[in-house]
Motif scaffolding. Sequence first.
Motif, PDB file in Angstrom:
ATOM      1  N   THR A  94     -10.850   1.181 -15.332  1.00 39.12           N
ATOM      2  CA  THR A  94     -12.167   0.159 -14.836  1.00 39.12           C
ATOM      3  C   THR A  94     -12.082  -1.416 -14.479  1.00 39.12           C
ATOM      4  O   THR A  94     -13.559  -1.937 -13.589  1.00 39.12           O
ATOM      5  CB  THR A  94     -13.457   0.181 -15.952  1.00 39.12           C
ATOM      6  OG1 THR A  94     -12.714  -0.969 -17.025  1.00 39.12           O
ATOM      7  CG2 THR A  94     -13.624   1.963 -16.332  1.00 39.12           C
ATOM      8  N   ALA A  95     -10.897  -1.788 -14.403  1.00 39.20           N
ATOM      9  CA  ALA A  95     -10.657  -3.152 -14.075  1.00 39.20           C
ATOM     10  C   ALA A  95      -9.119  -3.350 -14.143  1.00 39.20           C
ATOM     11  O   ALA A  95      -8.127  -2.363 -14.313  1.00 39.20           O
ATOM     12  CB  ALA A  95     -11.140  -3.491 -15.244  1.00 39.20           C
ATOM     13  N   LYS A  96      -9.067  -5.180 -12.931  1.00 39.65           N
ATOM     14  CA  LYS A  96      -7.925  -5.290 -13.164  1.00 39.65           C
ATOM     15  C   LYS A  96      -6.847  -4.970 -14.109  1.00 39.65           C
ATOM     16  O   LYS A  96      -7.077  -5.397 -15.111  1.00 39.65           O
ATOM     17  CB  LYS A  96      -7.942  -6.439 -12.084  1.00 39.65           C
ATOM     18  CG  LYS A  96      -6.681  -6.966 -11.808  1.00 39.65           C
ATOM     19  CD  LYS A  96      -6.934  -8.544 -11.272  1.00 39.65           C
ATOM     20  CE  LYS A  96      -5.023  -9.021 -10.767  1.00 39.65           C
ATOM     21  NZ  LYS A  96      -4.019  -9.097 -11.519  1.00 39.65           N
ATOM     22  N   ASN A  97      -5.472  -4.975 -13.742  1.00 40.50           N
ATOM     23  CA  ASN A  97      -4.315  -4.759 -14.967  1.00 40.50           C
ATOM     24  C   ASN A  97      -4.441  -6.131 -15.599  1.00 40.50           C
ATOM     25  O   ASN A  97      -4.657  -6.477 -14.874  1.00 40.50           O
ATOM     26  CB  ASN A  97      -2.830  -3.951 -13.966  1.00 40.50           C
ATOM     27  CG  ASN A  97      -3.327  -3.139 -13.675  1.00 40.50           C
ATOM     28  OD1 ASN A  97      -4.195  -2.227 -13.701  1.00 40.50           O
ATOM     29  ND2 ASN A  97      -2.120  -2.693 -13.728  1.00 40.50           N
ATOM     30  N   HIS A 100       1.544  -5.974 -15.029  1.00 39.34           N
ATOM     31  CA  HIS A 100       1.400  -5.024 -14.231  1.00 39.34           C
ATOM     32  C   HIS A 100       3.398  -4.859 -14.405  1.00 39.34           C
ATOM     33  O   HIS A 100       3.583  -6.290 -14.452  1.00 39.34           O
ATOM     34  CB  HIS A 100       1.084  -5.300 -12.932  1.00 39.34           C
ATOM     35  CG  HIS A 100       1.004  -6.743 -11.793  1.00 39.34           C
ATOM     36  ND1 HIS A 100       0.486  -7.496 -12.133  1.00 39.34           N
ATOM     37  CD2 HIS A 100       2.010  -6.920 -10.969  1.00 39.34           C
ATOM     38  CE1 HIS A 100       1.247  -9.060 -11.224  1.00 39.34           C
ATOM     39  NE2 HIS A 100       2.447  -8.123 -10.551  1.00 39.34           N
ATOM     40  N   LEU A 101       4.246  -4.108 -12.910  1.00 43.22           N
ATOM     41  CA  LEU A 101       5.261  -4.328 -12.824  1.00 43.22           C
ATOM     42  C   LEU A 101       5.213  -4.586 -11.273  1.00 43.22           C
ATOM     43  O   LEU A 101       4.639  -4.552 -10.168  1.00 43.22           O
ATOM     44  CB  LEU A 101       5.578  -2.740 -13.157  1.00 43.22           C
ATOM     45  CG  LEU A 101       5.767  -1.693 -14.203  1.00 43.22           C
ATOM     46  CD1 LEU A 101       5.962  -1.038 -13.412  1.00 43.22           C
ATOM     47  CD2 LEU A 101       6.476  -2.890 -14.992  1.00 43.22           C
ATOM     48  N   LEU A 125      -3.227  -1.881  -1.444  1.00 45.38           N
ATOM     49  CA  LEU A 125      -4.232  -3.325  -1.462  1.00 45.38           C
ATOM     50  C   LEU A 125      -4.131  -4.080  -0.297  1.00 45.38           C
ATOM     51  O   LEU A 125      -5.125  -4.348   0.265  1.00 45.38           O
ATOM     52  CB  LEU A 125      -4.011  -3.352  -3.069  1.00 45.38           C
ATOM     53  CG  LEU A 125      -4.249  -2.110  -3.486  1.00 45.38           C
ATOM     54  CD1 LEU A 125      -3.900  -2.775  -4.917  1.00 45.38           C
ATOM     55  CD2 LEU A 125      -5.743  -1.216  -3.119  1.00 45.38           C
ATOM     56  N   TYR A 126      -3.012  -4.744  -0.554  1.00 42.59           N
ATOM     57  CA  TYR A 126      -3.272  -6.294   0.585  1.00 42.59           C
ATOM     58  C   TYR A 126      -1.982  -6.966   0.226  1.00 42.59           C
ATOM     59  O   TYR A 126      -0.581  -6.225  -0.348  1.00 42.59           O
ATOM     60  CB  TYR A 126      -3.951  -6.846  -0.289  1.00 42.59           C
ATOM     61  CG  TYR A 126      -4.010  -7.969  -1.005  1.00 42.59           C
ATOM     62  CD1 TYR A 126      -3.257  -8.823  -1.975  1.00 42.59           C
ATOM     63  CD2 TYR A 126      -4.848  -7.204  -3.016  1.00 42.59           C
ATOM     64  CE1 TYR A 126      -3.357  -9.420  -3.329  1.00 42.59           C
ATOM     65  CE2 TYR A 126      -4.785  -7.487  -3.792  1.00 42.59           C
ATOM     66  CZ  TYR A 126      -3.733  -8.511  -4.097  1.00 42.59           C
ATOM     67  OH  TYR A 126      -3.745  -9.019  -5.216  1.00 42.59           O
ATOM     68  N   ASN A 143      -3.321   1.631 -11.432  1.00 38.57           N
ATOM     69  CA  ASN A 143      -2.849   0.600 -11.643  1.00 38.57           C
ATOM     70  C   ASN A 143      -1.723   0.035 -10.081  1.00 38.57           C
ATOM     71  O   ASN A 143      -1.202   0.208 -10.115  1.00 38.57           O
ATOM     72  CB  ASN A 143      -1.215   1.322 -12.818  1.00 38.57           C
ATOM     73  CG  ASN A 143      -2.397   1.628 -13.620  1.00 38.57           C
ATOM     74  OD1 ASN A 143      -3.194   1.807 -14.504  1.00 38.57           O
ATOM     75  ND2 ASN A 143      -2.202   2.957 -14.004  1.00 38.57           N
ATOM     76  N   GLU A 144      -2.149  -1.291 -10.443  1.00 40.62           N
ATOM     77  CA  GLU A 144      -1.894  -1.896  -9.714  1.00 40.62           C
ATOM     78  C   GLU A 144      -0.259  -3.037 -10.001  1.00 40.62           C
ATOM     79  O   GLU A 144       0.187  -3.206 -11.375  1.00 40.62           O
ATOM     80  CB  GLU A 144      -2.478  -3.255  -9.470  1.00 40.62           C
ATOM     81  CG  GLU A 144      -3.659  -3.744  -8.793  1.00 40.62           C
ATOM     82  CD  GLU A 144      -4.744  -3.467 -10.457  1.00 40.62           C
ATOM     83  OE1 GLU A 144      -4.785  -2.570 -11.177  1.00 40.62           O
ATOM     84  OE2 GLU A 144      -5.711  -3.308  -9.204  1.00 40.62           O
ATOM     85  N   PHE A 145       0.473  -2.732  -9.247  1.00 39.24           N
ATOM     86  CA  PHE A 145       1.373  -3.226  -8.994  1.00 39.24           C
ATOM     87  C   PHE A 145       2.679  -3.731  -7.438  1.00 39.24           C
ATOM     88  O   PHE A 145       1.262  -4.231  -6.748  1.00 39.24           O
ATOM     89  CB  PHE A 145       2.922  -2.026  -9.571  1.00 39.24           C
ATOM     90  CG  PHE A 145       2.815  -1.146  -7.621  1.00 39.24           C
ATOM     91  CD1 PHE A 145       4.104  -1.087  -7.358  1.00 39.24           C
ATOM     92  CD2 PHE A 145       2.011  -0.026  -7.699  1.00 39.24           C
ATOM     93  CE1 PHE A 145       4.434  -0.238  -6.789  1.00 39.24           C
ATOM     94  CE2 PHE A 145       2.238   0.633  -6.555  1.00 39.24           C
ATOM     95  CZ  PHE A 145       3.046   0.963  -6.455  1.00 39.24           C
ATOM     96  N   CYS A 146       3.185  -4.747  -7.454  1.00 42.75           N
ATOM     97  CA  CYS A 146       3.552  -5.601  -6.666  1.00 42.75           C
ATOM     98  C   CYS A 146       4.781  -5.108  -6.474  1.00 42.75           C
ATOM     99  O   CYS A 146       6.043  -4.588  -6.722  1.00 42.75           O
ATOM    100  CB  CYS A 146       3.172  -6.956  -6.454  1.00 42.75           C
ATOM    101  SG  CYS A 146       2.522  -7.876  -7.455  1.00 42.75           S
TER     102      CYS A 146
END
Length: 148
Positions: A94-97, A100-101, A125-126, A143-146
Amino acid sequence: MTTRYQVVIDTPDPNELARFWAEALGYVVENHTPLLRRMVDTAELEADRVVRVADRLYWLDFAAICEPRAEVDPETGIARGDRIVFQRVPEPKTAKNRLHLDLEVGPDRRAAEVARLEQLGARRLYDGNLGGAWTTMADPHGNEFCVQ
Protein backbone atom coordinates in the motif's frame (compact mmCIF):
# COMPACT_ATOMS: atom_id res chain seq x y z
CA MET A 1 34.19 -13.36 10.07
CA THR A 2 31.60 -11.88 7.70
CA THR A 3 27.88 -11.77 8.27
CA ARG A 4 25.67 -13.46 5.72
CA TYR A 5 22.33 -11.91 4.88
CA GLN A 6 19.06 -12.60 3.20
CA VAL A 7 16.74 -9.90 1.97
CA VAL A 8 13.10 -10.86 2.55
CA ILE A 9 10.36 -9.48 0.31
CA ASP A 10 6.68 -9.77 1.21
CA THR A 11 4.39 -10.74 -1.66
CA PRO A 12 1.05 -12.38 -2.44
CA ASP A 13 2.79 -14.98 -4.69
CA PRO A 14 6.34 -15.93 -3.63
CA ASN A 15 6.98 -18.34 -6.50
CA GLU A 16 5.95 -15.90 -9.22
CA LEU A 17 8.14 -13.14 -7.79
CA ALA A 18 11.08 -15.52 -7.24
CA ARG A 19 10.96 -16.50 -10.93
CA PHE A 20 10.90 -12.82 -11.98
CA TRP A 21 13.86 -11.84 -9.78
CA ALA A 22 15.87 -14.96 -10.65
CA GLU A 23 15.56 -14.05 -14.33
CA ALA A 24 16.20 -10.34 -13.66
CA LEU A 25 19.40 -10.99 -11.68
CA GLY A 26 20.70 -14.14 -13.39
CA TYR A 27 20.07 -16.08 -10.16
CA VAL A 28 18.43 -19.48 -9.70
CA VAL A 29 15.34 -20.43 -7.73
CA GLU A 30 16.38 -22.75 -4.91
CA ASN A 31 15.24 -26.33 -5.45
CA HIS A 32 13.75 -27.66 -2.20
CA THR A 33 12.16 -30.72 -3.87
CA PRO A 34 14.02 -33.40 -1.83
CA LEU A 35 13.20 -31.65 1.46
CA LEU A 36 9.56 -31.04 0.54
CA ARG A 37 9.07 -34.59 -0.74
CA ARG A 38 10.49 -35.98 2.50
CA MET A 39 8.34 -33.63 4.64
CA VAL A 40 5.13 -34.50 2.77
CA ASP A 41 5.94 -38.25 2.83
CA THR A 42 6.47 -38.17 6.60
CA ALA A 43 3.40 -35.94 7.18
CA GLU A 44 5.54 -33.12 8.62
CA LEU A 45 3.98 -30.89 5.97
CA GLU A 46 0.48 -30.99 4.50
CA ALA A 47 0.47 -31.62 0.75
CA ASP A 48 -1.63 -28.49 0.17
CA ARG A 49 1.32 -26.35 1.43
CA VAL A 50 3.34 -27.42 -1.62
CA VAL A 51 3.09 -26.41 -5.28
CA ARG A 52 4.13 -28.85 -8.02
CA VAL A 53 5.47 -27.51 -11.32
CA ALA A 54 6.65 -30.25 -13.69
CA ASP A 55 8.97 -32.46 -11.60
CA ARG A 56 9.78 -29.84 -8.93
CA LEU A 57 8.06 -29.09 -5.65
CA TYR A 58 7.91 -25.55 -4.25
CA TRP A 59 6.74 -24.16 -0.93
CA LEU A 60 3.35 -22.47 -1.30
CA ASP A 61 4.25 -19.61 1.04
CA PHE A 62 8.00 -19.23 0.51
CA ALA A 63 10.58 -19.12 -2.27
CA ALA A 64 14.25 -18.14 -2.39
CA ILE A 65 16.81 -17.30 -5.04
CA CYS A 66 20.59 -17.34 -4.96
CA GLU A 67 23.58 -16.88 -7.22
CA PRO A 68 24.12 -19.84 -9.57
CA ARG A 69 27.53 -20.55 -7.99
CA ALA A 70 26.22 -20.49 -4.40
CA GLU A 71 26.98 -23.48 -2.20
CA VAL A 72 23.72 -25.34 -1.62
CA ASP A 73 22.89 -27.84 1.12
CA PRO A 74 22.14 -31.09 -0.79
CA GLU A 75 19.63 -32.23 1.85
CA THR A 76 17.48 -29.10 1.85
CA GLY A 77 18.31 -27.20 -1.35
CA ILE A 78 18.91 -24.07 0.75
CA ALA A 79 21.83 -21.84 -0.26
CA ARG A 80 24.49 -21.42 2.41
CA GLY A 81 25.27 -17.85 1.35
CA ASP A 82 23.44 -14.63 0.72
CA ARG A 83 20.01 -14.94 -0.85
CA ILE A 84 16.72 -13.20 -1.54
CA VAL A 85 13.64 -14.73 0.05
CA PHE A 86 10.01 -14.15 -0.91
CA GLN A 87 7.28 -14.84 1.65
CA ARG A 88 3.52 -14.85 1.24
CA VAL A 89 1.62 -12.18 3.15
CA PRO A 90 -2.13 -11.60 3.02
CA GLU A 91 -2.11 -7.81 2.84
CA PRO A 92 -1.43 -5.92 -0.40
CA LYS A 93 1.41 -3.44 -0.84
CA THR A 94 0.00 0.00 0.00
CA ALA A 95 2.97 2.38 0.23
CA LYS A 96 6.40 3.08 -1.21
CA ASN A 97 9.14 0.61 -0.29
CA ARG A 98 11.33 1.53 2.67
CA LEU A 99 14.14 -0.52 1.08
CA HIS A 100 14.84 -1.22 -2.58
CA LEU A 101 17.41 -2.88 -4.82
CA ASP A 102 19.62 -0.95 -7.25
CA LEU A 103 20.67 -2.95 -10.29
CA GLU A 104 23.96 -1.48 -11.48
CA VAL A 105 24.45 -2.27 -15.16
CA GLY A 106 26.21 0.92 -16.31
CA PRO A 107 25.06 3.79 -18.52
CA ASP A 108 25.70 1.94 -21.78
CA ARG A 109 23.45 -1.00 -20.80
CA ARG A 110 20.73 0.81 -18.83
CA ALA A 111 18.22 1.30 -21.69
CA ALA A 112 18.56 -2.30 -22.89
CA GLU A 113 18.26 -3.64 -19.32
CA VAL A 114 15.13 -1.55 -18.69
CA ALA A 115 13.60 -2.96 -21.90
CA ARG A 116 14.54 -6.53 -20.89
CA LEU A 117 13.01 -6.10 -17.43
CA GLU A 118 9.82 -4.71 -18.98
CA GLN A 119 9.63 -7.86 -21.13
CA LEU A 120 9.88 -9.92 -17.91
CA GLY A 121 6.93 -8.05 -16.41
CA ALA A 122 8.45 -4.98 -14.70
CA ARG A 123 6.95 -1.52 -15.17
CA ARG A 124 8.92 1.68 -15.80
CA LEU A 125 7.93 4.38 -13.28
CA TYR A 126 10.25 7.32 -13.97
CA ASP A 127 13.79 8.39 -14.87
CA GLY A 128 16.07 10.43 -12.64
CA ASN A 129 19.49 12.04 -12.78
CA LEU A 130 21.46 13.44 -9.86
CA GLY A 131 24.97 13.26 -11.27
CA GLY A 132 24.17 9.82 -12.68
CA ALA A 133 21.09 8.60 -14.51
CA TRP A 134 18.77 5.87 -13.26
CA THR A 135 15.35 4.43 -14.02
CA THR A 136 12.94 3.58 -11.22
CA MET A 137 10.82 0.55 -11.99
CA ALA A 138 8.32 -1.72 -10.25
CA ASP A 139 8.45 -5.53 -10.28
CA PRO A 140 5.27 -7.49 -11.17
CA HIS A 141 3.98 -7.03 -7.60
CA GLY A 142 4.68 -3.31 -7.40
CA ASN A 143 7.97 -3.33 -5.45
CA GLU A 144 10.15 -0.44 -6.59
CA PHE A 145 13.76 -0.89 -7.73
CA CYS A 146 16.24 1.16 -9.71
CA VAL A 147 18.38 0.42 -12.75
CA GLN A 148 21.61 2.43 -12.95
